[in-house]
Scaffold this motif. Structure first.
Motif, mmCIF file in Angstrom:
data_model
loop_
_atom_site.group_PDB
_atom_site.id
_atom_site.type_symbol
_atom_site.label_atom_id
_atom_site.label_comp_id
_atom_site.label_asym_id
_atom_site.label_seq_id
_atom_site.Cartn_x
_atom_site.Cartn_y
_atom_site.Cartn_z
ATOM 1 N N SER A 205 0.813 -1.216 0.000
ATOM 2 C CA SER A 205 0.000 0.000 0.000
ATOM 3 C C SER A 205 0.848 1.269 0.000
ATOM 4 O O SER A 205 0.308 2.364 -0.001
ATOM 5 N N GLY A 206 2.178 1.119 0.033
ATOM 6 C CA GLY A 206 3.044 2.288 0.066
ATOM 7 C C GLY A 206 3.328 2.808 1.459
ATOM 8 O O GLY A 206 4.027 3.806 1.625
ATOM 9 N N CYS A 207 2.792 2.140 2.480
ATOM 10 C CA CYS A 207 3.047 2.521 3.868
ATOM 11 C C CYS A 207 3.199 1.250 4.702
ATOM 12 O O CYS A 207 3.192 0.140 4.170
ATOM 13 N N LYS A 208 3.333 1.433 6.019
ATOM 14 C CA LYS A 208 3.544 0.270 6.891
ATOM 15 C C LYS A 208 2.323 -0.641 6.938
ATOM 16 O O LYS A 208 2.448 -1.853 7.048
ATOM 17 N N ILE A 209 1.128 -0.060 6.892
ATOM 18 C CA ILE A 209 -0.107 -0.855 6.970
ATOM 19 C C ILE A 209 -0.443 -1.399 5.587
ATOM 20 O O ILE A 209 -0.607 -0.630 4.636
ATOM 21 N N PRO A 210 -0.550 -2.725 5.421
ATOM 22 C CA PRO A 210 -0.828 -3.272 4.089
ATOM 23 C C PRO A 210 -2.280 -3.050 3.662
ATOM 24 O O PRO A 210 -3.161 -2.815 4.480
ATOM 25 N N ARG A 211 -2.493 -3.139 2.376
ATOM 26 C CA ARG A 211 -3.849 -3.058 1.833
ATOM 27 C C ARG A 211 -4.460 -4.453 1.878
ATOM 28 O O ARG A 211 -3.852 -5.424 1.436
ATOM 29 N N ILE A 212 -5.672 -4.552 2.410
ATOM 30 C CA ILE A 212 -6.304 -5.857 2.646
ATOM 31 C C ILE A 212 -7.368 -6.117 1.586
ATOM 32 O O ILE A 212 -8.225 -5.261 1.325
ATOM 33 N N GLU A 213 -7.309 -7.293 1.007
ATOM 34 C CA GLU A 213 -8.332 -7.745 0.059
ATOM 35 C C GLU A 213 -8.812 -9.132 0.473
ATOM 36 O O GLU A 213 -8.039 -9.942 0.990
ATOM 37 N N LEU A 214 -10.095 -9.409 0.240
ATOM 38 C CA LEU A 214 -10.681 -10.711 0.546
ATOM 39 C C LEU A 214 -10.921 -11.474 -0.749
ATOM 40 O O LEU A 214 -11.508 -10.939 -1.696
ATOM 41 N N GLU A 215 -10.468 -12.718 -0.774
ATOM 42 C CA GLU A 215 -10.618 -13.572 -1.947
ATOM 43 C C GLU A 215 -11.435 -14.792 -1.563
ATOM 44 O O GLU A 215 -11.107 -15.492 -0.599
ATOM 45 N N ASP A 216 -12.523 -15.033 -2.287
ATOM 46 C CA ASP A 216 -13.404 -16.167 -1.987
ATOM 47 C C ASP A 216 -12.650 -17.472 -2.223
ATOM 48 O O ASP A 216 -12.085 -17.693 -3.289
ATOM 49 N N MET A 217 -12.637 -18.345 -1.191
ATOM 50 C CA MET A 217 -11.939 -19.619 -1.343
ATOM 51 C C MET A 217 -12.870 -20.817 -1.125
ATOM 52 O O MET A 217 -12.471 -21.958 -1.325
ATOM 53 N N GLY A 218 -14.133 -20.560 -0.662
ATOM 54 C CA GLY A 218 -15.074 -21.645 -0.445
ATOM 55 C C GLY A 218 -14.834 -22.360 0.885
ATOM 56 O O GLY A 218 -13.806 -22.144 1.527
ATOM 57 N N PRO A 219 -15.781 -23.177 1.324
ATOM 58 C CA PRO A 219 -17.083 -23.423 0.694
ATOM 59 C C PRO A 219 -18.079 -22.286 0.949
ATOM 60 O O PRO A 219 -17.863 -21.458 1.833
ATOM 61 N N SER A 220 -19.151 -22.274 0.160
ATOM 62 C CA SER A 220 -20.190 -21.257 0.276
ATOM 63 C C SER A 220 -21.537 -21.950 0.451
ATOM 64 O O SER A 220 -21.906 -22.810 -0.351
#
Length: 305
Positions: A205-220
């Motif tokens: 993210s360009g700073c100490k705190i990372p950018r968080i993303e959620l990726e669907d991995m299942g099950p749903s």
């Protein structure tokens, strides 16, 4: 008397360790869950059990053979398996014409049914159908509950407590940032429960705190509540009771305000300020005139005495 209920004296050291492991403790072990499929479980229910078992491992036991059991009519078989495998949580899968694609989730207290909720599967996406990367086995998940029903309805409140008990995993003293990589999200909308499983991606993210993303991995799973068997208030309160040894001892002369600030009361003897040691500096030294008057005062006292 059941064969598992009788008192058995261990004859070997291995048997002694086995019984000590199962004996009651002040700090209990991580709760294990057993996964059982009924005598008429179809492929969808079997796959759902396997996928949830993959999320729960290694604190889980999967029974591959079919077991003819009806938890709401006669829970004795589940209680027998609970005592045999030392599991206090269970997930039972079944399928019939009246209640298709059925999952029954529950927990035990003293090897007897405490709470039990029957959930119907309306939509199911398997773990292997989503081709994204998966979390390692034994990853402790972060649990998120969305929806007002989890706070308003008693059935939803108890189901929320049951799901937390089922998926929370072992108690850990600290967590590193890289270990926060699995999210289980439960949403309650229109009498339905939507269960989603995500993997957390930490990106630059360009700073100490990372950018968080959620990726669907299942099950749903899209679930609907069918039947419930909830413990009475007295039994539920008894199951939450803690041993006296775990309760914090009350300390004397210590209090807290509404903001959590800690205050302590100290009892001291009356101090003689004349004998109080002060910092030695030139400004505090007595002048010759003060020393002379002090000596005269002490001589007068000595004469009077």
């Amino acid at each position: 008397m059941d064969s598992l209920d009788r008192v058995v004296k261990p004859k070997t050291k291995r048997a002694k360790r086995f019984l000590e492991k199962r004996a009651p403790k002040l700090t209990e072990n991580t709760k294990n869950a057993m996964f059982i499929k009924g005598g008429n479980a179809n492929s969808a229910v079997t796959e759902a059990l396997k996928d949830i078992y993959a999320l729960k491992k290694p604190f889980a036991v999967l029974y591959k053979k079919k077991n003819i059991s009806r938890p709401f009519e006669d829970p004795t078989s589940l209680e027998f398996f609970s005592k045999k495998s030392d599991c206090s949580l269970f997930l039972f899968g079944s399928h019939n014409k009246k209640r298709p694609n059925n999952l029954t989730i529950g927990r035990m207290y003293d090897y007897h049914i405490l709470d039990m909720v029957e959930l119907g599967i309306e939509k199911f996406v398997r773990l292997r159908d989503i081709k994204n990367s998966k979390c390692p086995e034994g990853t402790k998940p972060m649990l998120i509950f969305a929806g007002d029903a989890f706070d308003l309805s008693e059935d939803h409140r108890r189901l929320k407590s049951l799901l937390i008990d089922f998926f929370r995993g072992p108690a850990v003293p600290s967590v590193r940032l890289a270990g926060l990589e699995h999210v289980l999200h439960f949403t309650a909308v229109d009498e339905k429960i939507y269960m989603r499983s995500y993997k957390v991606l930490l990106k630059k993210s360009g700073c100490k705190i990372p950018r968080i993303e959620l990726e669907d991995m299942g099950p749903s799973l899209d679930l609907v509540i069918r039947r419930t068997h909830l413990a009475s208030d007295d039994l539920y309160k008894l199951s939450l009771k803690q041993p006296k040894a775990l309760k914090p001892k009350k300390k004397k002369n210590i209090s807290h305000d509404v903001f959590g600030t800690k205050y302590g009361q100290i009892h001291m003897q009356k101090q003689d300020l004349d004998k109080l040691q002060t910092r030695k500096m030139k400004g505090l030294k007595k002048r010759p005139a003060e020393k002379k008057t002090g000596n005269e005062h002490s001589l007068k006292k000595a004469k009077l005495g």
